[in-house]
Design a protein around this motif. Sequence first.
Motif, PDB file in Angstrom:
ATOM      1  N   ALA A  51       0.841  -1.206   0.000  1.00  0.00           N
ATOM      2  CA  ALA A  51       0.000   0.000   0.000  1.00  0.00           C
ATOM      3  C   ALA A  51       0.878   1.258   0.000  1.00  0.00           C
ATOM      4  N   GLY A  52       1.840   1.303   0.920  1.00  0.00           N
ATOM      5  CA  GLY A  52       2.702   2.481   1.051  1.00  0.00           C
ATOM      6  C   GLY A  52       3.481   2.773  -0.214  1.00  0.00           C
ATOM      7  N   ILE A  53       4.025   1.724  -0.834  1.00  0.00           N
ATOM      8  CA  ILE A  53       4.824   1.909  -2.051  1.00  0.00           C
ATOM      9  C   ILE A  53       3.948   2.424  -3.194  1.00  0.00           C
ATOM     10  N   ALA A  54       2.751   1.857  -3.323  1.00  0.00           N
ATOM     11  CA  ALA A  54       1.859   2.297  -4.411  1.00  0.00           C
ATOM     12  C   ALA A  54       1.537   3.780  -4.259  1.00  0.00           C
ATOM     13  N   ILE A  96      -4.450   2.751   4.832  1.00  0.00           N
ATOM     14  CA  ILE A  96      -4.627   1.952   3.607  1.00  0.00           C
ATOM     15  C   ILE A  96      -4.005   0.566   3.789  1.00  0.00           C
ATOM     16  N   GLY A  97      -4.454  -0.380   2.970  1.00  0.00           N
ATOM     17  CA  GLY A  97      -3.864  -1.732   3.009  1.00  0.00           C
ATOM     18  C   GLY A  97      -4.483  -2.593   4.096  1.00  0.00           C
ATOM     19  N   ASP A  98      -3.721  -3.591   4.531  1.00  0.00           N
ATOM     20  CA  ASP A  98      -4.212  -4.578   5.507  1.00  0.00           C
ATOM     21  C   ASP A  98      -4.733  -3.953   6.786  1.00  0.00           C
ATOM     22  N   ILE A  99      -4.152  -2.834   7.186  1.00  0.00           N
ATOM     23  CA  ILE A  99      -4.527  -2.217   8.470  1.00  0.00           C
ATOM     24  C   ILE A  99      -5.894  -1.536   8.397  1.00  0.00           C
ATOM     25  N   ALA A 100      -6.328  -1.200   7.178  1.00  0.00           N
ATOM     26  CA  ALA A 100      -7.553  -0.403   7.030  1.00  0.00           C
ATOM     27  C   ALA A 100      -8.792  -1.279   6.879  1.00  0.00           C
ATOM     28  N   GLN A 136      -4.346  -0.956  -4.692  1.00  0.00           N
ATOM     29  CA  GLN A 136      -5.419  -0.120  -5.254  1.00  0.00           C
ATOM     30  C   GLN A 136      -5.768   1.026  -4.304  1.00  0.00           C
ATOM     31  N   GLN A 137      -5.776   0.748  -2.996  1.00  0.00           N
ATOM     32  CA  GLN A 137      -6.079   1.822  -2.034  1.00  0.00           C
ATOM     33  C   GLN A 137      -4.973   2.876  -2.021  1.00  0.00           C
TER      34      GLN A 137
END
Length: 437
Positions: A21-24, A304-308, A328-329
């Motif tokens: 998520a962070g990289i995207a 964003i990602g798994d944490i969200a 995508q997020q």
Amino acid sequence: MKINLPELDKKRVVVIGGGFAGIALVKKLAGKNYQVVLIDRNNYHQFQPLFYQVAMAGLEPSSIVFPLRKLFRKKENTFIRMTEVERIDPEKRQLHTTLGVVNYDYLVLATGAETNFFGNAQIADKAIPMKSVSEALYLRNHILADYEKSLSIEDYEERQSYLDIVVVGGGPTGVEVAGSLAEMKKYILPKDYPELNIEEVDIFLIQGNKDLLHGMSEKASEKALEFLTNLGVKILLEKRVTAYDGKRVTLNDGTTIPAKKVIWAAGITGKSPEGLSTECKGPGGRILVDRYSKVQGHDNIYAIGDIALMKEEAYPDGHPQLAQAAMQQGKNLAENFIRLDKGKALVPFTYRDLGSMATIGRNRAVVDLPNIKFQGTFAWFVWLFVHLFSLLGVKNKVFVFLNWLWGYSTYDQSLRLIIRPKLNKVDIPSEENAPVL
Ligand SMILES: Cc1cc2nc3c(=O)[nH]c(=O)nc-3n(C[C@H](O)[C@H](O)[C@H](O)COP(=O)(O)OP(=O)(O)OC[C@H]3O[C@@H](n4cnc5c(N)ncnc54)[C@H](O)[C@@H]3O)c2cc1C
């Protein structure tokens, strides 16, 4: 003490987590009208879907990680800091890290998830998780060291505990690990350890649900069961591990299995730094966000990602915790930051399901795409292709491809090395600098 960062005449977006998520997000924001600060406890991005191949000595760790600094080398508005974020102070818009304090205008949590031991401290202490490349390496060393030791153990019961491996969790990770271990038993052990009676080596897969790959199609579950059974994996469905003391696994029906290695792939839970209000804490340790990834009850904080945990009509319990959803997020949030800067209206996030897949050894995989589901050799090639092209970096793609080609044609790998780092004298602000084994 403040972390040393240039004060630019731009809004500062601080992103915690250089995962999918962070990289995207940072990739899209690099070069735009923001100062972007990416913080991660490691100086690399990890490709989690291939951890199990590192653990099974099929790939080198360097093939599935990518240095964050290399990724953003030429991006002048992007700054990277390797440190652990411990606390958020939303009032002061500050982060407290092991290196010092960082101010933010916008904060993005992309911290992913960690292994869920469901509150069982004993299992957490003794079982082996696979949520980082260091843990995958630890597992590789452990498996190989135990095969070595087993050669000099005369007592049958004791030898069994070194040879048998219990995998807990019949989701994609557990299924892929069990399949790989079974292939290692079939193709590698007879060559490397001819003195071992491989009939003594048992791979157990324990699953709480009544089927494997719960959440994928019925056909995928059935095929996974068939493929693993044919590979000799002992599958125990509708069973739960209730205790593990490092020597013996106890199941809820009272059965015990002697095993010095329990691989824990039974679930994940979100973990975020302290400081957020309780109102935004959702089930599974996830953080409740709206369709713009904004954290409930907080201004200027996003997740964003798994944490969200973002609810969409089609996903009332949140999106699946998969790389695609995370990417995508990340992309959607970056595009909204750009729209915000230009005074344009923001676009709510909509998840596009691209399907899911799992592999169960050579020539066997299951693939569920939105409109078509298939299993077997073609599915396996699709799995290889998708994973190869999802890896970051040309070198990684080439190395992984060559490794797979070599492994496929020779049924062998030459990576079964037990390499233990000496005591680490460098003060690295990471939880992952513990000596391996
Ligand atoms: C073994 C395994 C296999 C998987 N296989 C697949 C698969 O085949 N397909 C698929 O789609 N998904 C798969 N997944 C899931 C997928 O990897 C995750 O959905 C994805 O990684 C989520 O991305 P993320 O960016 O939210 O979190 P992550 O990728 O986990 O990244 C989180 C980042 O945050 C950093 N971080 C966390 N807390 C802090 C802190 N306090 N301070 C500093 N840094 C911090 C971490 O170091 C990490 O780099 C798999 C996961 C595992 C564990």
